[in-house]
Design an enzyme around this catalytic site. Structure first.
Site, PDB file in Angstrom:
ATOM      1  N   GLU A   1      -6.403  10.693   6.221  1.00  0.00           N
ATOM      2  CA  GLU A   1      -5.984  10.478   7.706  1.00  0.00           C
ATOM      3  C   GLU A   1      -6.337  11.537   8.626  1.00  0.00           C
ATOM      4  O   GLU A   1      -6.354  12.701   8.243  1.00  0.00           O
ATOM      5  CB  GLU A   1      -4.712   9.957   7.816  1.00  0.00           C
TER       6      GLU A   1
ATOM      7  N   LYS B   1       1.016   0.406   4.037  1.00  0.00           N
ATOM      8  CA  LYS B   1       0.387  -0.644   3.337  1.00  0.00           C
ATOM      9  C   LYS B   1       1.166  -1.334   2.500  1.00  0.00           C
ATOM     10  O   LYS B   1       1.143  -2.611   2.237  1.00  0.00           O
ATOM     11  CB  LYS B   1      -0.687   0.371   2.240  1.00  0.00           C
TER      12      LYS B   1
ATOM     13  N   VAL C   1      -5.380  -2.238   3.545  1.00  0.00           N
ATOM     14  CA  VAL C   1      -4.576  -2.140   2.589  1.00  0.00           C
ATOM     15  C   VAL C   1      -5.529  -1.889   1.286  1.00  0.00           C
ATOM     16  O   VAL C   1      -6.431  -2.807   1.059  1.00  0.00           O
ATOM     17  CB  VAL C   1      -3.575  -3.268   2.514  1.00  0.00           C
TER      18      VAL C   1
HETATM   19  N1  HSE Z   1      -6.026   7.866   4.211  1.00  0.00           N
HETATM   20  C1  HSE Z   1      -6.300   6.422   3.486  1.00  0.00           C
HETATM   21  C2  HSE Z   1      -6.546   6.671   1.955  1.00  0.00           C
HETATM   22  C3  HSE Z   1      -7.537   5.858   3.848  1.00  0.00           C
HETATM   23  O1  HSE Z   1      -6.685   8.005   1.582  1.00  0.00           O
HETATM   24  O2  HSE Z   1      -6.264   5.944   1.052  1.00  0.00           O
HETATM   25  C4  HSE Z   1      -7.790   4.485   3.323  1.00  0.00           C
HETATM   26  O3  HSE Z   1      -6.777   3.704   3.990  1.00  0.00           O
END
Ligand code: HSE
Length: 415
Positions: A181, A196, A124
């Protein structure tokens, strides 16, 4: 007494590589990585091939390894690894928010049964130490809300759009920088923020809620006119994850918000995240830090590993205390709803309309809508519509009725 930690690491991507480096630079820890399991044998890596293995059993069946650090992309595979590691009595550190949000209660039980810790601070808001703070620091205060920017990729894209960088270019750059991601839809449609948020809700309010029961809407449908509307009003658009206590119930959702210049999140740019916590005695507090990227995320993983030296575990005390807390969608919020097609605005019933604008190719209205009327729709796929939450308080049914009455009385007075 400090415990000696022998680590089995799954994954050597952006965060795994970062962890290897920060662990090597930190001589405060009595921890060594014994084995690293990866998928791709051919990939060039910063350390020699002899460190790597390709079978999960090399870690899971090694009784010397007492800590499993799971940093792989695939959440289904990660679930199998985490379940087995906990069942075998190994402590687990993970950054996989999707996996954790979808299976949290099961994994908490498994960790308890096997008397091991399951820690996931890095899942998170990257480097921001929010979960342990919600667990420990805010344990005696009455929290009323936890909200903010918890996705670096979308914040990066929204920030870059202020400098004229296109959505596609900004997303590509976010991928190159290791923020996004593997499937960036999770970022841009607000799923990552939602996973999150589910974890924030658990640690802030003690409530277990499955991600499928939380509404998420991302930034893919933002049009130039919406950005123009925001800048004319001196707002910025930010993707916000919000959880709040309304009476004795909890609300939670992810959606684009118009943020005023005076708001603490207004200047939070690029991959920075901001979590704003409100509690009755400490009032409002801001946690700010990098929410994505190799070293910032690895620093949170390192902190979990370090906490394991002292047998730290989350206690979920609020889950015991407030197990009767319910989740609700029964509240009203003020939104801006825009479309190129004026009839499409009728998709959402407004309880109260404050402003209407119509022109060829761009129409919008603002006003209060019932949240459950919004959340019925899958906005991520409604190409004609865009909505953002306006900076006004949430209202309940009575307040909506009263506010309508005041407006009608005012109109009658003027007439
Ligand atoms: N893809 C996520 C972001 C990575 O851009 O915040 C970190 O959790």
């Amino acid at each position: 007494m400090r415990k000696q930690l022998t680590i089995g690491l799954f994954g050597f991507g952006c965060v795994g590589t970062g962890l290897y480096q920060v662990l090597n630079q930190s001589n405060l820890l009595d921890a060594k990585i014994k084995r690293i399991i990866v998928k791709n044998k051919a990939k060039k890596r910063i350390i020699a091939a002899e460190h790597f293995g390709y079978e999960a059993s090399e870690i899971l069946n090694d009784s010397e390894i007492n800590v499993v650090v799971e940093l792989i992309n695939d959440s289904d595979e990660a679930l199998i690894i985490v379940r087995e590691a906990l069942a075998k009595g190994k402590h687990v550190v993970s950054a996989n928010k999707k996996l954790i949000a979808e299976h949290l209660d099961e994994l908490i039980d498994l960790a308890k049964q096997n008397k091991v810790s399951f820690l996931y601070e890095a899942s998170v808001a990257g480097s921001i130490p929010i979960l342990r703070n919600l667990e420990e620091y805010y344990n005696n205060d009455t929290l009323s809300s936890v909200q903010g920017i918890v996705n670096g990729t979308t914040n990066y894209i929204l920030t870059q759009s202020n400098y004229g960088v296109s959505y596609a270019d900004a997303l590509q750059k976010a991928q190159e920088l290791g923020f996004a991601e593997a499937n960036p839809t999770l970022d841009v449609d607000g799923f990552d923020s939602k996973f999150k948020l589910v974890l924030l809700i658990k640690h802030a309010f003690g409530l277990s809620i499955l991600p499928e029961n939380v509404f998420n809407y991302g930034i893919r449908q933002i049009k130039n006119q919406d950005v123009k509307y925001a800048s004319e009003k001196d707002y910025r658009i930010k993707l916000f994850a919000r959880a709040e206590k309304i009476g004795d119930k909890i609300i939670g959702f992810v959606a684009p918000h118009f943020i005023k210049k005076e708001h603490v999140a207004y200047q939070v740019d690029n991959e920075f995240n901001a979590v704003i916590v409100e509690a009755s005695f400490s009032d409002r507090q801001l946690f700010l830090g990098k929410g994505a990227g190799s070293f910032p995320t690895a620093s949170a993983v390192l902190s979990d590993i370090s906490a394991l030296q002292f047998d730290y575990q989350y206690e979920y005390r609020k889950s015991d205390k407030e197990s009767n807390t319910e989740f609700t969608e029964d509240f009203y919020l003020k939104i801006y709803l825009a479309s190129s097609d004026v009839d499409a605005l009728k998709t959402i019933p407004f309880a109260q309309i404050d402003e209407i604008f119509q022109s060829k190719g761009y129409n919008y209205q603002t006003g209060y809508v019932k949240f459950s009327d919004l959340s019925k729709n899958n906005f991520n796929d409604l190409e004609k519509l865009f909505f953002a939450v306006l900076p006004e308080p949430f209202l309940n049914e009575n307040e909506i009725v009263n506010s309508k009455q005041i407006k009608e009385d005012l109109i009658n007075e003027i007439v």
